[in-house]
Design an enzyme around this catalytic site. Sequence first.
Site, PDB file in Angstrom:
ATOM      1  CE  LYS A  91      -4.018   1.829   2.595  1.00  0.00           C
ATOM      2  NZ  LYS A  91      -4.892   1.581   3.768  1.00  0.00           N
ATOM      3  CB  SER A 166      -8.302   3.276   2.449  1.00  0.00           C
ATOM      4  OG  SER A 166      -7.478   2.674   3.430  1.00  0.00           O
ATOM      5  CB  SER A 190      -8.554   0.484   5.356  1.00  0.00           C
ATOM      6  OG  SER A 190      -9.288   1.680   5.305  1.00  0.00           O
TER       7      SER A 190
END
Lengths: 501, 505
Positions: A91, A166, A190
């Site tokens: 990420k 996310s 997330s």
Amino acid sequence: MTLEAGSSLKTGSGTGTSSIGSLFKALNSGTTTSRQIVESCLNAIDQRDGSIGAFLHIDRERALQAAEASDLRRSTGEVRGPLDGLPISIKDAICEAGQPATCASRILEGYVSPYSATVIDRLHAAGAIPLGRVNLDEFAMGSSSENSAYQLTHNPWDLTRTPGGSSSGSAASVAARMVPGSLGSDTGGSIRQPASLCGIVGLKPTYGRVSRYGLVAFASSLEQIGPFSLDVFGAAALLQTIAGHDPHDSTCVNTPAEDYLQTLDTPLADLRIGVPKEYFGEGLDPEVQNIVEEALAVYSQHGAKLIPVELPHSKYSVATYYIIAPSEASSNLARFDGIHYGYRSPNFTDLESLYAASRGEGFGPEVKRRIMLGTYALSAGYADKYYVKALQIRRLIRHDFDAAFQQCDVIAGPVTPTPAFRLGELTDDPLAMYLSDIYTIAANLAGIPAISIPAGWTASGLPVGLQLQGPVFTESRLLRAARMLEIDRPWIDRLPPAAGG
Amino acid sequence: MKYDVIIGLEVHAQLQTKTKIFCGCATDFTPDAPNIRTCPVCLGLPGALPVLNRRAFEMAVKAALGLRCQIAHFTKWDRKQYFYPDLPKGYQISQYDLPFSHSGLMEIPADPEVAGAEGLTRKVRIIRAHLEDDAGKNIHDESGRGSESQVDLNRAGTPLVEIVTEPDLRSPKEARMLLEEIRLLLLYFGVSDCNMQEGNLRCDANINLHLHHDSGITTKTPIVEIKNLNSFRFLEQACEYEVSRQLKTYGHLEEIADRTKRTFGYDPQRGVTIEQRSKEEAADYRYFPDPDLVPVIVTADQIQLWQADLPERPQDRRQRYQTELGLSPYDAGVIIEQGRAFADFFEQIVAHGAESKQASNWITQEIQRILNERKCSIGEFPVSAELVGTILRKVSDKQLTLKAAREALDALVSYSEENTVSQETLEKVIQERGLSIVQNDELLLNIIQQVIQKNPKPVADYLGGKQAAAGSLLGQVMREARGADPQLVKSLVTQALDALKSGNS
């Protein structure tokens, strides 16, 4: 180690990569090499990411070099563990020295981190290969990828739909078989929400289990870095690689990480599964409810007892979260001021306008919304009414879990109220978007571990996850429980359309 | 109209830890270039996290115990939020509602010019002492050509202890004295170098007046905070100016509607205070607990250990020099002011046999003179306290005159330039230079005079022609002036008696 259920290996063109467990086996048996695995991942990315949009940055040469180094280690018997030679996507909020870390924000466009997060150092030490930087909602604020300043990420099961967020790119890159595993972060769901919407495994560790050093902070008291994987084995291997005390993070607990793989295949006897009525009420899609209940029935067949439990304060979770998380965010994001690094607007005349223009132009609308919410909630005269109140409710939510875990070993329920929604469907309704985290937020407020595993698919072919939550530091229990479902109802052979399924 | 001056201080002192408070960067402030004592943590880079330096915490506790503060068993960290280029995180890590220490006390002599205060002790309550991280420095283009400002973060993350007093001070002079006492304490405890030019010790003063109008009405002027005073003189001058400014502005008012606190700076060149920000711009720091740091738990046992380990406060030492060593308040003060190493040296001189008043005179005069000449500190003084003590013991034992002692010390100092100086060196110097009291006519003559005065009978006998009578006088002088050369004594006694004889005739 038995990895039979659900493992398959298709390294030919078109199918992309496979699960960490099966790749580990194939590497051990010599039927593949790290170089081949990395190449197949790069091929899959070339073929698919144009339509998926998971990757923001790929460092091919470095990955190939790392793969060769891994193959060399293997040839001399110096394998560093189950992740040695396996590519992992990261990420873009987890820093690695020499790599960009944009957090999918304009304000960090072009920023290259001079240091590595502890989890990245640990991946390298384990021989794993960080392959690329994947998309997210800006600063991890969002549930759909739509808040990324750079690109949309599409759900590999239906390209018109969100992969969730996310950690959108983490989930999509794994679900589309472009990488076998990924690291994301979970502040209010997330990891678990995109894992659920993409039909893969995602685990949010206990707060303090994994170092946050090097994770660009959104809400420090809530978030943890955690693994995405096609299989439970992969999640366990990733977690035990990144977990453990870190002197650079004083909120990281000083207890050694466990060997989760050792116990993984031992089913839990007499498992008591708490089923909170609050997770099966209004707003839950009936199809999602059916799939979750069917998964629970599987556990019953294996001797688990389903016990009704109550989480009376869970209805306040979203409200509590949207005070605490923005409050911390308003402070954590103050450092992006156009002075020291990142974006500086050319449109300024003095110091104040430099701040205003740089932040005004550098942050997207959702980030600005949360900074304003948090700034308000911490302001003189309002802090007691909002921030302090939210901390009190947070304690009550924690007590709910303590009480429930007196009666059960894990708490089960849906991850999200609905399967993946269409991109654009909720963009004008931030509140509806916030509610997609309604079942995941409480675990962050309570600091407990939680896992999302594929429970089934809707009639239209969208994956639906099952969430298991446990008391603090029961990751081993959650992984074993997840593995029970994986053995009974393997999901790995079901490929999304974007991966040739 | 009568009025009272009301002053409270906020003192910031940098702790002299080796590394910064929340990272491992060195805290030396003479680096060759800006931004080289930095790392992801003190640069506030995305993702970096603070970790408390235990040493900084312990040093701060030491300072607080010196201020007689209570140490909290539970303390936490809060973020104080504001934007400024020298603050890379956008917040300072500080302590808001639960500081690590509170409720201390410092005492200074009251300013005798404050009405009714003469001879009294001013008890200044310490509200709290807390720990925080320092900001960096903004460097502006002073040429006026408007080139870019720059930020140096070498200092960012240095541990600071902030000491907040109650408004118990009653004059600018008392404010200055308190700051001086706090500085001494921090220096003696080795927790801060208190270098004010470097900004390692700085102070804000909160000041207002209580005006007692002839009508019987008392009005309070708005509190003014004067920021960032970095010398004792500026503190006193700024407060003095502020007293006069507030008198002029408010002295005639029996009612002051707007009593909002205001923030001023001090311009030492013009000698005036200047308003910095108005209340519309008053900062809301939005304090909240820093989620990156865990609270610190301190046990009662730990506090006891720290307490037991505490050095003697300079204030206590000053008192002890008066009550135990019999020094005047002035002399005790002069020694204490010179710092701990100086005071330690003094005590060692006394411990090695010097009479304390003599030792005090010597260290403040002879030794200080040599230090000034050689431009060195007491730590570099070439003669050990033991030797100085020995020299002074010889003075009180009447083996050396003060003059000879001075000469011996000077000789040892010059000798030390090429050799190590020891007890033997001292004896050699005394012998070679003939400094011993027995060879010193003047002192020997004194003794002889005393003996003559105390023994009128043998003297009269001698003067009457009994030569043998001189023998008993000679013996007494030899006993008084130990180790004296008998030949010399004999001739001097004879001379003295002969002088009497001729005087009588």
